[in-house]
Design a protein around this motif. Structure first.
Motif, PDB file in Angstrom:
ATOM      1  N   ALA A  19       0.825  -1.210   0.000  1.00 31.06           N
ATOM      2  CA  ALA A  19       0.000   0.000   0.000  1.00 31.06           C
ATOM      3  C   ALA A  19       0.858   1.258   0.000  1.00 31.06           C
ATOM      4  O   ALA A  19       0.553   2.224  -0.719  1.00 31.06           O
ATOM      5  CB  ALA A  19      -0.929  -0.007   1.219  1.00 31.06           C
ATOM      6  N   ILE A  20       1.931   1.263   0.766  1.00 25.51           N
ATOM      7  CA  ILE A  20       2.795   2.444   0.843  1.00 25.51           C
ATOM      8  C   ILE A  20       3.568   2.625  -0.460  1.00 25.51           C
ATOM      9  O   ILE A  20       3.764   3.752  -0.922  1.00 25.51           O
ATOM     10  CB  ILE A  20       3.718   2.362   2.071  1.00 25.51           C
ATOM     11  N   THR A  21       3.981   1.527  -1.078  1.00 30.83           N
ATOM     12  CA  THR A  21       4.660   1.621  -2.368  1.00 30.83           C
ATOM     13  C   THR A  21       3.731   2.241  -3.406  1.00 30.83           C
ATOM     14  O   THR A  21       4.140   3.082  -4.207  1.00 30.83           O
ATOM     15  CB  THR A  21       5.138   0.232  -2.837  1.00 30.83           C
ATOM     16  N   GLU A  22       2.460   1.844  -3.373  1.00 28.44           N
ATOM     17  CA  GLU A  22       1.494   2.338  -4.352  1.00 28.44           C
ATOM     18  C   GLU A  22       1.018   3.756  -4.059  1.00 28.44           C
ATOM     19  O   GLU A  22       0.864   4.572  -4.972  1.00 28.44           O
ATOM     20  CB  GLU A  22       0.269   1.419  -4.394  1.00 28.44           C
ATOM     21  N   GLN A  23       0.736   4.067  -2.779  1.00 31.02           N
ATOM     22  CA  GLN A  23       0.074   5.329  -2.446  1.00 31.02           C
ATOM     23  C   GLN A  23       0.915   6.291  -1.617  1.00 31.02           C
ATOM     24  O   GLN A  23       0.506   7.413  -1.381  1.00 31.02           O
ATOM     25  CB  GLN A  23      -1.228   5.035  -1.691  1.00 31.02           C
ATOM     26  N   GLY A  24       2.052   5.848  -1.126  1.00 33.15           N
ATOM     27  CA  GLY A  24       2.891   6.702  -0.303  1.00 33.15           C
ATOM     28  C   GLY A  24       2.610   6.514   1.181  1.00 33.15           C
ATOM     29  O   GLY A  24       1.683   5.810   1.572  1.00 33.15           O
ATOM     30  N   VAL A  25       3.423   7.166   2.005  1.00 32.79           N
ATOM     31  CA  VAL A  25       3.353   6.961   3.451  1.00 32.79           C
ATOM     32  C   VAL A  25       2.089   7.528   4.084  1.00 32.79           C
ATOM     33  O   VAL A  25       1.777   7.204   5.230  1.00 32.79           O
ATOM     34  CB  VAL A  25       4.592   7.532   4.179  1.00 32.79           C
ATOM     35  N   ASP A  26       1.358   8.334   3.364  1.00 30.52           N
ATOM     36  CA  ASP A  26       0.125   8.902   3.909  1.00 30.52           C
ATOM     37  C   ASP A  26      -1.098   8.030   3.676  1.00 30.52           C
ATOM     38  O   ASP A  26      -2.218   8.434   3.985  1.00 30.52           O
ATOM     39  CB  ASP A  26      -0.127  10.296   3.323  1.00 30.52           C
ATOM     40  N   VAL A  27      -0.883   6.825   3.151  1.00 31.28           N
ATOM     41  CA  VAL A  27      -2.006   5.923   2.926  1.00 31.28           C
ATOM     42  C   VAL A  27      -2.765   5.731   4.252  1.00 31.28           C
ATOM     43  O   VAL A  27      -2.163   5.686   5.327  1.00 31.28           O
ATOM     44  CB  VAL A  27      -1.528   4.563   2.345  1.00 31.28           C
ATOM     45  N   SER A  28      -4.041   5.643   4.168  1.00 29.00           N
ATOM     46  CA  SER A  28      -4.878   5.500   5.346  1.00 29.00           C
ATOM     47  C   SER A  28      -4.621   4.173   6.063  1.00 29.00           C
ATOM     48  O   SER A  28      -4.550   3.116   5.425  1.00 29.00           O
ATOM     49  CB  SER A  28      -6.347   5.575   4.900  1.00 29.00           C
ATOM     50  N   LEU A  29      -4.499   4.231   7.374  1.00 27.62           N
ATOM     51  CA  LEU A  29      -4.353   3.002   8.158  1.00 27.62           C
ATOM     52  C   LEU A  29      -5.601   2.135   8.013  1.00 27.62           C
ATOM     53  O   LEU A  29      -5.515   0.904   7.977  1.00 27.62           O
ATOM     54  CB  LEU A  29      -4.086   3.325   9.635  1.00 27.62           C
ATOM     55  N   ARG A  30      -6.730   2.780   7.903  1.00 25.85           N
ATOM     56  CA  ARG A  30      -7.986   2.046   7.693  1.00 25.85           C
ATOM     57  C   ARG A  30      -7.933   1.273   6.366  1.00 25.85           C
ATOM     58  O   ARG A  30      -8.370   0.140   6.270  1.00 25.85           O
ATOM     59  CB  ARG A  30      -9.169   3.014   7.708  1.00 25.85           C
ATOM     60  N   ASP A  31      -7.356   1.900   5.338  1.00 30.98           N
ATOM     61  CA  ASP A  31      -7.221   1.234   4.041  1.00 30.98           C
ATOM     62  C   ASP A  31      -6.280   0.032   4.144  1.00 30.98           C
ATOM     63  O   ASP A  31      -6.535  -1.025   3.569  1.00 30.98           O
ATOM     64  CB  ASP A  31      -6.723   2.220   2.987  1.00 30.98           C
ATOM     65  N   ILE A  32      -5.184   0.187   4.872  1.00 28.14           N
ATOM     66  CA  ILE A  32      -4.254  -0.937   5.069  1.00 28.14           C
ATOM     67  C   ILE A  32      -4.971  -2.084   5.772  1.00 28.14           C
ATOM     68  O   ILE A  32      -4.863  -3.241   5.368  1.00 28.14           O
ATOM     69  CB  ILE A  32      -3.005  -0.489   5.861  1.00 28.14           C
ATOM     70  N   ALA A  33      -5.726  -1.772   6.824  1.00 30.79           N
ATOM     71  CA  ALA A  33      -6.466  -2.807   7.554  1.00 30.79           C
ATOM     72  C   ALA A  33      -7.473  -3.489   6.631  1.00 30.79           C
ATOM     73  O   ALA A  33      -7.586  -4.730   6.625  1.00 30.79           O
ATOM     74  CB  ALA A  33      -7.167  -2.198   8.765  1.00 30.79           C
ATOM     75  N   ARG A  34      -8.171  -2.705   5.842  1.00 34.31           N
ATOM     76  CA  ARG A  34      -9.165  -3.263   4.917  1.00 34.31           C
ATOM     77  C   ARG A  34      -8.488  -4.194   3.905  1.00 34.31           C
ATOM     78  O   ARG A  34      -8.958  -5.297   3.647  1.00 34.31           O
ATOM     79  CB  ARG A  34      -9.912  -2.124   4.211  1.00 34.31           C
ATOM     80  N   ARG A  35      -7.367  -3.758   3.335  1.00 32.22           N
ATOM     81  CA  ARG A  35      -6.626  -4.588   2.383  1.00 32.22           C
ATOM     82  C   ARG A  35      -6.139  -5.890   3.030  1.00 32.22           C
ATOM     83  O   ARG A  35      -6.048  -6.920   2.366  1.00 32.22           O
ATOM     84  CB  ARG A  35      -5.401  -3.849   1.854  1.00 32.22           C
ATOM     85  N   ALA A  36      -5.793  -5.807   4.307  1.00 35.76           N
ATOM     86  CA  ALA A  36      -5.296  -6.988   5.028  1.00 35.76           C
ATOM     87  C   ALA A  36      -6.435  -7.869   5.518  1.00 35.76           C
ATOM     88  O   ALA A  36      -6.202  -8.923   6.105  1.00 35.76           O
ATOM     89  CB  ALA A  36      -4.427  -6.555   6.204  1.00 35.76           C
ATOM     90  N   ASP A  37      -7.667  -7.404   5.312  1.00 33.91           N
ATOM     91  CA  ASP A  37      -8.864  -8.139   5.734  1.00 33.91           C
ATOM     92  C   ASP A  37      -8.916  -8.318   7.250  1.00 33.91           C
ATOM     93  O   ASP A  37      -9.247  -9.393   7.767  1.00 33.91           O
ATOM     94  CB  ASP A  37      -8.950  -9.495   5.019  1.00 33.91           C
ATOM     95  N   VAL A  38      -8.549  -7.219   7.957  1.00 32.28           N
ATOM     96  CA  VAL A  38      -8.653  -7.180   9.418  1.00 32.28           C
ATOM     97  C   VAL A  38      -9.304  -5.866   9.813  1.00 32.28           C
ATOM     98  O   VAL A  38      -9.388  -4.941   9.004  1.00 32.28           O
ATOM     99  CB  VAL A  38      -7.275  -7.306  10.121  1.00 32.28           C
ATOM    100  N   GLY A  39      -9.713  -5.775  11.030  1.00 30.94           N
ATOM    101  CA  GLY A  39     -10.263  -4.520  11.534  1.00 30.94           C
ATOM    102  C   GLY A  39      -9.152  -3.550  11.890  1.00 30.94           C
ATOM    103  O   GLY A  39      -8.006  -3.951  12.138  1.00 30.94           O
ATOM    104  N   LEU A  40      -9.493  -2.274  11.926  1.00 29.96           N
ATOM    105  CA  LEU A  40      -8.518  -1.252  12.292  1.00 29.96           C
ATOM    106  C   LEU A  40      -7.961  -1.510  13.687  1.00 29.96           C
ATOM    107  O   LEU A  40      -6.766  -1.309  13.937  1.00 29.96           O
ATOM    108  CB  LEU A  40      -9.163   0.140  12.211  1.00 29.96           C
TER     109      LEU A  40
END
Length: 195
Positions: A19-40
């Motif tokens: 996610a950070i490679t694609e969107q940079g370090v400001d990517v949403s933590l919520r988005d990372i959790a969603r991509r990982a299929d876990v809750g925030l």
């Protein structure tokens, strides 16, 4: 750490890296959790802050760049070691868009999760610079802080779509400005076409 917790943590780091490679370090933590299929909450249980996540994600790279600097101190000329490390450091920082801004801030913030890694990385580059300066291969009016700032500036160039094609040429210009002789094979290059 239990095996299942370690597996979840490793999975979160892998997803965060993508996610950070694609969107940079400001990517949403919520988005990372969603991509990982876990809750925030699960993400935050492993990594309570963005910086804690970044520190865990980047620690291996920081350690590798620091170890590479130590290897270069004994295996290469002072001039070639400095330019090689600088090139590798810039290439790595462009992998994670926006990381240099966080690194520069972390240097000054002793409470930052990234502080120790950034200070260690800066010190590794400073040792290579000092060695090159003692050998007469690098100008003496810059220090490790200046070198770290140049890494950030060169990485920023690589992050800019309109300037990225010129990044290698500009790296060579900066490297030549650091060195007292332009004889290094890494420091000299042809300007890109269209200059």
């Amino acid at each position: 750490m239990r095996a299942d917790a370690r597996k979840n943590r490793d999975h979160l780091l892998a997803v965060a890296g993508t996610a950070i490679t694609e969107q940079g370090v400001d990517v949403s933590l919520r988005d990372i959790a969603r991509r990982a299929d876990v809750g925030l909450a699960t993400l935050l249980r492993h990594f309570p802050t963005r910086e804690a996540l970044l520190d865990a994600l980047l620690r291996t790279s920081f350690d590798e760049l620091t170890a590479h600097a130590a290897e270069l101190e004994t295996s290469s000329s002072p001039e070639d070691a400095l330019v090689s490390w600088l090139r590798n450091c810039v290439a790595w920082t462009t992998e994670y868009r926006g990381v240099t801004i966080l690194m520069a801030a972390a240097i000054e913030d002793t409470q930052s999760a990234l502080h120790a890694s950034c200070v260690t990385l800066r010190a590794a580059g400073a040792r290579l610079l000092t060695r090159a300066q003692a050998d007469g291969a690098a100008r003496t009016d810059i220090d490790g802080t200046d070198l770290f700032a140049l890494v950030a500036a060169l990485a920023w160039l690589g992050d800019q779509p309109s300037l990225a094609p010129r990044a290698d040429h500009l790296f060579d210009v900066v490297a030549s400005a650091i060195l007292t002789s332009a004889g290094s094979s890494d420091a000299a290059g042809e300007p890109p076409s269209g200059l």
